[in-house]
Write a protein that holds these residues in place. Structure first.
Motif, mmCIF file in Angstrom:
data_model
loop_
_atom_site.group_PDB
_atom_site.id
_atom_site.type_symbol
_atom_site.label_atom_id
_atom_site.label_comp_id
_atom_site.label_asym_id
_atom_site.label_seq_id
_atom_site.Cartn_x
_atom_site.Cartn_y
_atom_site.Cartn_z
ATOM 1 N N GLU A 41 34.629 -42.038 -54.638
ATOM 2 C CA GLU A 41 34.717 -41.522 -53.264
ATOM 3 C C GLU A 41 36.041 -40.781 -53.079
ATOM 4 O O GLU A 41 37.104 -41.283 -53.435
ATOM 5 C CB GLU A 41 34.612 -42.695 -52.276
ATOM 6 C CG GLU A 41 34.789 -42.314 -50.818
ATOM 7 C CD GLU A 41 33.714 -41.364 -50.294
ATOM 8 O OE1 GLU A 41 32.527 -41.707 -50.359
ATOM 9 O OE2 GLU A 41 34.085 -40.272 -49.831
ATOM 10 N N ARG A 42 35.981 -39.585 -52.500
ATOM 11 C CA ARG A 42 37.196 -38.787 -52.309
ATOM 12 C C ARG A 42 37.683 -38.766 -50.860
ATOM 13 O O ARG A 42 38.783 -38.275 -50.603
ATOM 14 C CB ARG A 42 36.973 -37.338 -52.749
ATOM 15 C CG ARG A 42 36.619 -37.168 -54.203
ATOM 16 C CD ARG A 42 37.730 -37.620 -55.132
ATOM 17 N NE ARG A 42 37.624 -36.964 -56.439
ATOM 18 C CZ ARG A 42 36.880 -37.376 -57.441
ATOM 19 N NH1 ARG A 42 36.177 -38.488 -57.332
ATOM 20 N NH2 ARG A 42 36.856 -36.694 -58.581
ATOM 21 N N LEU A 43 36.864 -39.234 -49.921
ATOM 22 C CA LEU A 43 37.275 -39.182 -48.515
ATOM 23 C C LEU A 43 37.553 -40.584 -47.989
ATOM 24 O O LEU A 43 36.910 -41.556 -48.398
ATOM 25 C CB LEU A 43 36.194 -38.519 -47.655
ATOM 26 C CG LEU A 43 35.840 -37.074 -48.042
ATOM 27 C CD1 LEU A 43 34.746 -36.544 -47.122
ATOM 28 C CD2 LEU A 43 37.074 -36.168 -47.981
ATOM 29 N N PHE A 44 38.492 -40.665 -47.081
ATOM 30 C CA PHE A 44 38.792 -41.931 -46.423
ATOM 31 C C PHE A 44 37.961 -42.011 -45.143
ATOM 32 O O PHE A 44 37.889 -41.053 -44.376
ATOM 33 C CB PHE A 44 40.283 -41.991 -46.059
ATOM 34 C CG PHE A 44 40.611 -43.128 -45.123
ATOM 35 C CD1 PHE A 44 40.844 -44.396 -45.616
ATOM 36 C CD2 PHE A 44 40.671 -42.918 -43.750
ATOM 37 C CE1 PHE A 44 41.125 -45.459 -44.750
ATOM 38 C CE2 PHE A 44 40.961 -43.965 -42.879
ATOM 39 C CZ PHE A 44 41.187 -45.231 -43.389
ATOM 40 N N LEU A 45 37.349 -43.162 -44.928
ATOM 41 C CA LEU A 45 36.642 -43.427 -43.672
ATOM 42 C C LEU A 45 37.046 -44.821 -43.222
ATOM 43 O O LEU A 45 36.890 -45.792 -43.964
ATOM 44 C CB LEU A 45 35.126 -43.349 -43.890
ATOM 45 C CG LEU A 45 34.267 -43.629 -42.662
ATOM 46 C CD1 LEU A 45 34.513 -42.604 -41.559
ATOM 47 C CD2 LEU A 45 32.790 -43.638 -43.058
ATOM 48 N N SER A 46 37.581 -44.921 -42.008
ATOM 49 C CA SER A 46 38.095 -46.197 -41.537
ATOM 50 C C SER A 46 36.985 -47.228 -41.335
ATOM 51 O O SER A 46 35.931 -46.915 -40.778
ATOM 52 C CB SER A 46 38.831 -45.986 -40.204
ATOM 53 O OG SER A 46 39.185 -47.228 -39.650
ATOM 54 N N GLU A 47 37.252 -48.458 -41.765
ATOM 55 C CA GLU A 47 36.335 -49.571 -41.496
ATOM 56 C C GLU A 47 36.206 -49.798 -39.991
ATOM 57 O O GLU A 47 35.237 -50.367 -39.520
ATOM 58 C CB GLU A 47 36.854 -50.862 -42.140
ATOM 59 C CG GLU A 47 36.820 -50.869 -43.660
ATOM 60 C CD GLU A 47 35.405 -50.941 -44.204
ATOM 61 O OE1 GLU A 47 34.539 -51.511 -43.510
ATOM 62 O OE2 GLU A 47 35.172 -50.396 -45.299
ATOM 63 N N ARG A 48 37.220 -49.379 -39.247
ATOM 64 C CA ARG A 48 37.218 -49.581 -37.789
ATOM 65 C C ARG A 48 36.755 -48.348 -37.016
ATOM 66 O O ARG A 48 36.890 -48.312 -35.796
ATOM 67 C CB ARG A 48 38.619 -49.972 -37.332
ATOM 68 C CG ARG A 48 39.089 -51.279 -37.950
ATOM 69 C CD ARG A 48 40.382 -51.764 -37.334
ATOM 70 N NE ARG A 48 40.816 -52.981 -38.014
ATOM 71 C CZ ARG A 48 41.894 -53.668 -37.693
ATOM 72 N NH1 ARG A 48 42.660 -53.256 -36.684
ATOM 73 N NH2 ARG A 48 42.228 -54.762 -38.349
ATOM 74 N N ALA A 49 36.234 -47.361 -37.734
ATOM 75 C CA ALA A 49 35.764 -46.152 -37.050
ATOM 76 C C ALA A 49 34.677 -46.512 -36.039
ATOM 77 O O ALA A 49 33.906 -47.454 -36.247
ATOM 78 C CB ALA A 49 35.223 -45.163 -38.076
ATOM 79 N N VAL A 50 34.638 -45.762 -34.949
ATOM 80 C CA VAL A 50 33.657 -45.983 -33.884
ATOM 81 C C VAL A 50 32.491 -45.019 -34.103
ATOM 82 O O VAL A 50 32.687 -43.821 -34.252
ATOM 83 C CB VAL A 50 34.317 -45.713 -32.513
ATOM 84 C CG1 VAL A 50 33.309 -45.865 -31.396
ATOM 85 C CG2 VAL A 50 35.505 -46.642 -32.303
ATOM 86 N N PHE A 51 31.271 -45.567 -34.117
ATOM 87 C CA PHE A 51 30.101 -44.733 -34.406
ATOM 88 C C PHE A 51 29.135 -44.625 -33.242
ATOM 89 O O PHE A 51 28.021 -44.167 -33.399
ATOM 90 C CB PHE A 51 29.350 -45.290 -35.621
ATOM 91 C CG PHE A 51 30.058 -45.018 -36.910
ATOM 92 C CD1 PHE A 51 29.859 -43.825 -37.585
ATOM 93 C CD2 PHE A 51 30.944 -45.948 -37.436
ATOM 94 C CE1 PHE A 51 30.521 -43.555 -38.759
ATOM 95 C CE2 PHE A 51 31.614 -45.680 -38.617
ATOM 96 C CZ PHE A 51 31.403 -44.482 -39.280
ATOM 97 N N ASP A 52 29.552 -45.074 -32.051
ATOM 98 C CA ASP A 52 28.607 -45.057 -30.930
ATOM 99 C C ASP A 52 28.698 -43.765 -30.122
ATOM 100 O O ASP A 52 28.093 -43.635 -29.066
ATOM 101 C CB ASP A 52 28.840 -46.279 -30.026
ATOM 102 C CG ASP A 52 30.236 -46.297 -29.426
ATOM 103 O OD1 ASP A 52 30.981 -45.307 -29.596
ATOM 104 O OD2 ASP A 52 30.581 -47.305 -28.772
#
Ligand code: TA6
Length: 271
Positions: A41-52
């Motif tokens: 994986e080359r991109l960072f995506l936060s575990e706490r990202a909001v998806f709503d």
């Protein structure tokens, strides 16, 4: 190959070719994941990202339009990252996403059509933004592809390609500086807008190298929040500042002025 999948509960278009995969959410037309054929994986995506849909998704490649940061009259970093884009199919081997504005936006009342083209190869990802002025008056905008590049440990990271460039230091009151060192490294909060960047860049960490090219965009924004700012960002975990460097293809210091019927294009290629 293209299909629709749900990723952390948000509808995404998944692109697969030559062993590589990219996942793009319709929310923001944001690339959330990019794995070249080597499976890393080359991109960072936060575990706490909001998806709503209540906020921008923290990580991946947010599309910043029509204003960067607070530079403009509208929402911080523009509205495009908080809108549902439309998947418009495949053209010239790139997946195309569109967002249209009818001029009813109070902060930025101009009719426009934006297209985001995402091209995937075995070891390469290209993201390109196009903006048409579909109205009758000129408009100005700033924009960026706010790429969160995943790293293992930010203190081991260096960016090549910015030597000799001038930059505005947003972490030091917007003061102006010149990049004298060959490499940019990270030892505290870093938030810089480099202008007139023409050389290709590279993100280096140990044996890993990611080449970064851009066209159309004149500036490069380099951002890492460092430990203290990271602690104040709700959708980042306390240690997340170690895990990414944002290297953004940007057009910030000199806004684009687009006349009726005109099109602007800018892109970033990673690989
Ligand atoms: O691109 C750098 C930057 O403008 C920083 O100043 C930093 O705050 C970051 O973007 C994230 O902004 P956001 O609105 O997504 O929290």
């Amino acid at each position: 190959h293209i299909d629709t999948v749900s990723f952390r509960g948000t509808p995404c278009i998944r692109l697969q070719t030559e062993g590589a995969t990219a996942m793009v959410s319709l929310h923001g037309a944001q690339v959330l994941s990019w794995m070249p054929a080597d499976g890393r994986e080359r991109l960072f995506l936060s575990e706490r990202a909001v998806f709503d849909g209540s906020a921008a998704i923290r990580g991946g490649i947010p599309v910043i339009f029509p204003q960067f940061g607070e530079r403009g009259a509208g929402h911080r970093h523009g509205f495009a990252r908080n809108r549902a884009w439309t998947f418009a199919g495949v053209e010239n081997e790139a997946a195309v996403f569109t967002l249209a504005g009818d001029g009813s936006n109070a902060d930025w009342p101009y009719p426009f059509l934006a297209r985001l083209r995402i091209g995937l190869g075995a070891g390469r990802l290209r993201v390109a933004l196009e903006v048409d002025n579909t109205g009758a008056t000129p408009f100005a905008f700033t924009a960026a592809l706010h790429s969160y590049l995943r790293v293992d440990d930010i203190v081991l990271v260096a960016i090549e390609g910015l030597q000799g460039c001038d930059y505005e230091d947003s972490a030091a009151g917007g003061t102006l500086h010149r990049q004298h060192d060959y490499e940019v490294t990270f030892d505290s909060e870093t938030d810089r807008i480099y202008n007139d960047v023409v050389a290709p860049l590279a993100l280096l960490e140990g044996a890993h190298r990611l080449d970064i090219e851009q066209d159309g965009f004149g500036d490069v924004v380099v951002w890492n929040p460092g430990e203290q700012l990271c602690a104040r960002i709700a959708d980042l975990a306390p240690d997340d500042w170690k895990r990414f460097a944002c290297i953004e293809a940007a057009q910030v210091l000199q806004p684009v002025v687009l006349g009726p019927g005109e099109t602007w294009r800018g892109g970033q290629a990673l690989g």
